[in-house]
Design a protein around this motif. Structure first.
Motif, PDB file in Angstrom:
ATOM      1  N   GLN A  78       0.805  -1.208   0.000  1.00  0.00           N
ATOM      2  CA  GLN A  78       0.000   0.000   0.000  1.00  0.00           C
ATOM      3  C   GLN A  78       0.846   1.271   0.000  1.00  0.00           C
ATOM      4  N   ARG A  79       2.161   1.135  -0.171  1.00  0.00           N
ATOM      5  CA  ARG A  79       3.006   2.323  -0.233  1.00  0.00           C
ATOM      6  C   ARG A  79       2.877   3.033  -1.571  1.00  0.00           C
ATOM      7  N   ASP A  81       0.261   3.084  -5.512  1.00  0.00           N
ATOM      8  CA  ASP A  81      -1.079   2.786  -6.030  1.00  0.00           C
ATOM      9  C   ASP A  81      -1.018   1.848  -7.234  1.00  0.00           C
ATOM     10  N   HIS A 188      -6.363   5.981  -5.927  1.00  0.00           N
ATOM     11  CA  HIS A 188      -6.359   4.842  -5.001  1.00  0.00           C
ATOM     12  C   HIS A 188      -5.577   5.246  -3.757  1.00  0.00           C
ATOM     13  N   LEU A 189      -6.232   6.016  -2.915  1.00  0.00           N
ATOM     14  CA  LEU A 189      -5.597   6.639  -1.754  1.00  0.00           C
ATOM     15  C   LEU A 189      -5.688   5.731  -0.532  1.00  0.00           C
ATOM     16  N   THR A 190      -4.564   5.561   0.154  1.00  0.00           N
ATOM     17  CA  THR A 190      -4.532   4.873   1.442  1.00  0.00           C
ATOM     18  C   THR A 190      -3.704   5.725   2.406  1.00  0.00           C
ATOM     19  N   PRO A 191      -3.812   5.488   3.717  1.00  0.00           N
ATOM     20  CA  PRO A 191      -2.942   6.224   4.641  1.00  0.00           C
ATOM     21  C   PRO A 191      -1.458   6.033   4.343  1.00  0.00           C
ATOM     22  N   ASN A 193      -0.032   5.627   1.340  1.00  0.00           N
ATOM     23  CA  ASN A 193       0.488   6.195   0.095  1.00  0.00           C
ATOM     24  C   ASN A 193       0.123   7.663  -0.119  1.00  0.00           C
TER      25      ASN A 193
END
Length: 213
Positions: A78-79, A81, A188-191, A193
């Protein structure tokens, strides 16, 4: 973003092998791709072209240039997208028809080990581009000459490009591939990345609609 001047079309590559491969993703999505390999690509790398939807239809097909990312594509990191972008692209191409070019350009062209070295520097406060520079690399070392060769080899010279990256458009246009339109990928956003995506937007002009920090 690097400015690219127009240049002659790259030397012609040739299709080496074509084989049909059924694909299945971890979430259960399935598609069938016609996978092509090539002779005489300028960088000598084992790039692949996956065609979806049967024979090419008239006009400009949808095309995605996807740079290999072992950590994201295979291990679900998840670093970045990359994994979600690959999954999204295959579904869109399976629905609309078109081609995905899977390019062996790990870490924006610097290689897997160097990418992981850059991750270590990012953990100490650098952004993804600063880390590449600290390791003696360019911000983005990818060259899409082989991609243009692959498209020319299968008779594709006009495309709609699935991308948020203006450098892909500029390079392909300079290599004799007409980009008639761009289709944005999802965000595709995660904490894990968020900082990486902001750097892509702010440093190299990626067209990403991100929430305020």
């Amino acid at each position: 973003m690097t400015n690219h001047i127009a240049m002659p079309a790259p030397p012609r590559g040739e299709v080496r092998t074509e084989v049909e491969i059924p694909l299945r993703f971890a979430d259960g999505f399935e598609a069938v791709a016609r996978v092509s390999t090539f002779h005489d690509l300028v960088d000598g790398a084992d790039h692949l072209l996956l065609t979806f939807g049967g024979p090419a239809t008239p006009g400009a097909p949808l095309v995605r240039l996807h740079s290999e990312c072992l950590t994201g594509d295979v291990f679900g990191s998840q670093r970045c997208d990359c994994g979600p972008q690959l999954r999204e692209a295959v579904e869109l191409l399976a629905e609309a028809g078109g081609a995905l070019l899977y390019l062996r350009q790990e870490g924006r062209g610097i290689g897997l080990y160097a990418k992981l070295d850059a991750y270590a520097l990012q953990d100490r406060g650098m952004d993804t581009y600063e880390a590449n520079a600290a390791l003696g690399h360019g911000e983005d070392e990818r060259d899409y000459t082989a991609a243009a060769q692959m498209l020319h080899a299968v008779g594709i010279r006009r495309i709609r490009l699935l991308t948020n990256n203006p450098d892909k458009v500029a390079q392909l246009e300079s290599l004799g591939v007409t980009v008639e339109d761009t289709v944005p990928t999802g965000v595709h956003l995660t904490p894990a990345n968020a900082r990486y995506l902001r750097a892509k937007r702010d440093r190299t002009g990626h067209l990403l609609d991100l929430p305020a920090a």
